[in-house]
Design a protein around this motif. Sequence first.
Motif, mmCIF file in Angstrom:
data_model
loop_
_atom_site.group_PDB
_atom_site.id
_atom_site.type_symbol
_atom_site.label_atom_id
_atom_site.label_comp_id
_atom_site.label_asym_id
_atom_site.label_seq_id
_atom_site.Cartn_x
_atom_site.Cartn_y
_atom_site.Cartn_z
ATOM 1 N N ASP A 27 0.817 -1.223 0.000
ATOM 2 C CA ASP A 27 0.000 0.000 0.000
ATOM 3 C C ASP A 27 0.850 1.273 0.000
ATOM 4 O OD1 ASP A 27 0.811 -0.486 2.603
ATOM 5 O OD2 ASP A 27 -0.963 0.405 3.509
ATOM 6 N N ALA A 28 2.095 1.149 -0.451
ATOM 7 C CA ALA A 28 2.960 2.342 -0.572
ATOM 8 C C ALA A 28 3.170 2.684 -2.044
ATOM 9 C CB ALA A 28 4.316 2.071 0.073
ATOM 10 N N GLU A 29 3.197 3.981 -2.309
ATOM 11 C CA GLU A 29 3.462 4.438 -3.677
ATOM 12 C C GLU A 29 4.405 5.638 -3.601
ATOM 13 O OE1 GLU A 29 -0.109 5.736 -5.606
ATOM 14 O OE2 GLU A 29 0.823 5.732 -7.592
ATOM 15 N N VAL A 30 5.500 5.593 -4.336
ATOM 16 C CA VAL A 30 6.407 6.750 -4.353
ATOM 17 C C VAL A 30 5.977 7.639 -5.504
ATOM 18 C CG1 VAL A 30 8.782 7.539 -4.443
ATOM 19 C CG2 VAL A 30 8.274 5.300 -3.489
ATOM 20 N N ILE A 31 5.530 8.841 -5.190
ATOM 21 C CA ILE A 31 5.028 9.691 -6.281
ATOM 22 C C ILE A 31 5.882 10.934 -6.509
ATOM 23 C CG2 ILE A 31 2.612 8.950 -6.001
ATOM 24 C CD1 ILE A 31 2.348 11.976 -4.917
ATOM 25 N N ALA A 32 6.848 11.216 -5.601
ATOM 26 C CA ALA A 32 7.621 12.460 -5.777
ATOM 27 C C ALA A 32 9.017 12.328 -5.201
ATOM 28 C CB ALA A 32 6.890 13.623 -5.102
ATOM 29 N N VAL A 33 9.940 13.070 -5.812
ATOM 30 C CA VAL A 33 11.306 13.147 -5.285
ATOM 31 C C VAL A 33 11.776 14.594 -5.402
ATOM 32 C CG1 VAL A 33 12.294 12.445 -7.536
ATOM 33 C CG2 VAL A 33 13.671 12.246 -5.448
ATOM 34 N N GLY A 34 12.540 15.040 -4.401
ATOM 35 C CA GLY A 34 13.122 16.380 -4.447
ATOM 36 C C GLY A 34 14.617 16.289 -4.245
ATOM 37 N N SER A 35 15.348 17.048 -5.063
ATOM 38 C CA SER A 35 16.806 17.079 -4.971
ATOM 39 C C SER A 35 17.234 18.546 -5.048
ATOM 40 C CB SER A 35 17.399 16.293 -6.137
ATOM 41 O OG SER A 35 18.792 16.469 -6.195
ATOM 42 N N ARG A 36 18.514 18.795 -4.772
ATOM 43 C CA ARG A 36 18.990 20.171 -4.932
ATOM 44 C C ARG A 36 19.145 20.530 -6.399
ATOM 45 N NH1 ARG A 36 24.237 19.368 -1.682
ATOM 46 N NH2 ARG A 36 23.943 17.419 -2.797
ATOM 47 N N LYS A 37 19.154 19.513 -7.275
ATOM 48 C CA LYS A 37 19.309 19.778 -8.713
ATOM 49 C C LYS A 37 18.254 19.016 -9.497
ATOM 50 C CE LYS A 37 24.236 20.713 -8.941
ATOM 51 N NZ LYS A 37 25.484 20.038 -8.801
ATOM 52 N N GLN A 38 17.662 19.695 -10.487
ATOM 53 C CA GLN A 38 16.616 19.055 -11.293
ATOM 54 C C GLN A 38 17.141 17.805 -11.996
ATOM 55 O OE1 GLN A 38 13.242 20.248 -11.499
ATOM 56 N NE2 GLN A 38 13.051 18.153 -12.255
ATOM 57 N N ALA A 39 18.341 17.888 -12.560
ATOM 58 C CA ALA A 39 18.863 16.739 -13.320
ATOM 59 C C ALA A 39 19.009 15.513 -12.419
ATOM 60 C CB ALA A 39 20.221 17.098 -13.941
ATOM 61 N N VAL A 40 19.375 15.750 -11.172
ATOM 62 C CA VAL A 40 19.550 14.628 -10.231
ATOM 63 C C VAL A 40 18.187 14.045 -9.863
ATOM 64 C CG1 VAL A 40 20.478 13.987 -7.974
ATOM 65 C CG2 VAL A 40 21.702 15.643 -9.386
ATOM 66 N N ALA A 41 17.215 14.930 -9.647
ATOM 67 C CA ALA A 41 15.853 14.447 -9.353
ATOM 68 C C ALA A 41 15.307 13.657 -10.542
ATOM 69 C CB ALA A 41 14.938 15.626 -9.022
ATOM 70 N N LYS A 43 17.013 12.002 -12.842
ATOM 71 C CA LYS A 43 17.716 10.714 -12.954
ATOM 72 C C LYS A 43 17.131 9.705 -11.947
ATOM 73 C CE LYS A 43 22.400 8.905 -13.075
ATOM 74 N NZ LYS A 43 23.687 9.020 -12.467
ATOM 75 N N PHE A 44 16.950 10.162 -10.727
ATOM 76 C CA PHE A 44 16.384 9.307 -9.670
ATOM 77 C C PHE A 44 14.951 8.916 -10.044
ATOM 78 C CE2 PHE A 44 14.566 8.423 -5.468
ATOM 79 C CZ PHE A 44 15.608 7.844 -4.757
ATOM 80 N N GLY A 45 14.203 9.891 -10.555
ATOM 81 C CA GLY A 45 12.814 9.639 -10.964
ATOM 82 C C GLY A 45 12.735 8.621 -12.095
ATOM 83 N N ASP A 46 13.655 8.748 -13.071
ATOM 84 C CA ASP A 46 13.680 7.783 -14.188
ATOM 85 C C ASP A 46 13.989 6.380 -13.666
ATOM 86 O OD1 ASP A 46 13.157 9.759 -15.995
ATOM 87 O OD2 ASP A 46 15.242 10.003 -16.657
ATOM 88 N N LYS A 47 14.996 6.304 -12.799
ATOM 89 C CA LYS A 47 15.440 5.006 -12.293
ATOM 90 C C LYS A 47 14.319 4.278 -11.533
ATOM 91 C CE LYS A 47 18.908 2.921 -9.288
ATOM 92 N NZ LYS A 47 19.933 3.163 -8.285
ATOM 93 N N HIS A 48 13.555 5.064 -10.755
ATOM 94 C CA HIS A 48 12.555 4.431 -9.895
ATOM 95 C C HIS A 48 11.114 4.660 -10.365
ATOM 96 C CE1 HIS A 48 15.604 3.341 -6.956
ATOM 97 N NE2 HIS A 48 16.057 4.579 -6.955
ATOM 98 N N ASN A 49 10.991 5.245 -11.563
ATOM 99 C CA ASN A 49 9.655 5.448 -12.126
ATOM 100 C C ASN A 49 8.781 6.340 -11.227
ATOM 101 O OD1 ASN A 49 7.875 5.075 -14.156
ATOM 102 N ND2 ASN A 49 7.062 3.117 -13.393
ATOM 103 N N ILE A 50 9.330 7.475 -10.839
ATOM 104 C CA ILE A 50 8.621 8.418 -9.950
ATOM 105 C C ILE A 50 8.139 9.595 -10.797
ATOM 106 C CG2 ILE A 50 8.870 9.901 -7.915
ATOM 107 C CD1 ILE A 50 11.245 8.100 -7.067
#
Length: 329
Positions: A27-41, A43-50
Motif C-alpha cells: 500500500d505504498a506508492e512513491v510519487i515524488a522526489v526532491g533534490s537540490r538539482k533538477q537533473a539529479v531528481a 535521474k532518480f525519478g527515471d530510475k525508480h519510475n517516480i
Amino acid sequence: MDKIRWGILSTGSIANSFVEDLKFVPDAEVIAVGSRKQAVADKFGDKHNIPNRYDSYHALANDPEVDVIYVATPHSMHAENSIMCMEAGKAVLCEKAFCITAGEAEKMIAVARREKVFLMEALVTRHFPVIHKVLEWINLGLIGEVRIVQANRCARGSFRPEQRHLNPELGGGSLLDVGIYVISFSSMIYQQTPKKVVGFGHVGEFGSDEQGATILEYENGALGVLTFALRTEAVNEAYIYGTKGHIKLPELFAVPTCARLHVKGEKEVVFNDKIKGNGLNYQVHEVHRCLREGLLESPRMPLHESLQIMQTMDKIRAPWSFRYPNDKK
Ligand SMILES: NC(=O)c1ccc[n+]([C@@H]2O[C@H](COP(=O)([O-])OP(=O)(O)OC[C@H]3O[C@@H](n4cnc5c(N)ncnc54)[C@H](OP(=O)(O)O)[C@@H]3O)[C@@H](O)[C@H]2O)c1
C-alpha cells in the motif's frame, strides 16, 4: 485500500535503497522526489519510475499529492528539512540520527505537535520481527532481570573528507552515524533514561570522531556498554545479559536476522528470520499503521525517546574536542 503516497527528500545512497524496499509494501506508492538539482531528481525519478520530480526540497514539501516524506539528507540537515516538511502539513519519517543536538530534537517535536503531523525517527532495528521476539522473551522474564546490554556497531569505511560520514560540517562522525544504533538499542531494552553517562571519543584527521565508547548507567546499576566506529573492523553483535540467562543477536545485530536465547541449564532457543530486501520496509509498515490509525507518533519509536537519545549523545560528546556547526551558537 488507498495507497499512502511517499515523497523522497534527497537522492543519496539510502534514499535509493529505501525506494527499492518500498516495493515490499503493497500500500505504498512513491510519487515524488526532491533534490537540490533538477537533473539529479530526474535521474532518480527515471530510475525508480517516480512521476513528480523537483529541483528543491521546498517544492517537494509543497506537493499536494504527497502524504508522507522520507528525509534522507546528512545529519546536519535533518532538523531543517523535517521542520519544513511538517510546516507544509506533511508526515515525516526522518533518517537516523534524528538530528544533531537535543535542542534541535526539541524544536522538531514542538513543530510536529503544533502542526499535528506524524513524525518518526527512522531507526530500522526496532521494526524487525527478531526484535519483537527478543522483547517478548524479555517481557516473559526468560532471562530474568536485564543487568547488562553490550553492543558494537563498527566498520571501516574508506571515506573522503567531503563525504558526509566523517565530515563535521555535515554532522559526520561515528557517534551520530553508527553510535546511534547501540545507544538506541540499549534505550529500547531498558526503556529508561540513563542516570549516568560517560563517553570516550577519538577525533581523527577529518576533525570528527572516528570511534568511541560509552557506558550508560540505569536504575539499580544496570549497564549499557557500547562501542561504535567508522574506521575499525569489528563484529557487530549485541548481547543482553540477565540474572537467569542471556540473548545474543549475531552480526549484523542492527539489521537482525537471528536471536539466540540462552537460559542457564536449558537448551538454546534460536529464532531466525529472513529479511526482505535491505530491511528498510519494516519501518514503513509501522509508519502506515500509525497514519491509518491516526497516531502522531509511533509507540515503537516514540518522540520522547528520540529526544532522550539525543540528550544522551550530547552528554557523551560533551567532553570531546569538537562541536558540530549547528552546536556552536
Ligand atoms: N537506515 C539505514 O540503514 C541507513 C544507512 C545509511 C545511511 N542512513 C542515514 O541516511 C542519511 C543519508 O545517508 P546516505 O548514506 O544516503 O548519504 P548520501 O549518500 O551522502 O546522500 C545524502 C543526500 O543528501 C543530499 N544532500 C543535501 N545536502 C547535502 C550536502 N551538503 N552534502 C551532501 N549531500 C547533501 C544529497 O541529495 P540531493 O543531491 O538529491 O539533494 C545527497 O545525495 C543519514 O542520516 C544516514 O545516517 C541510514
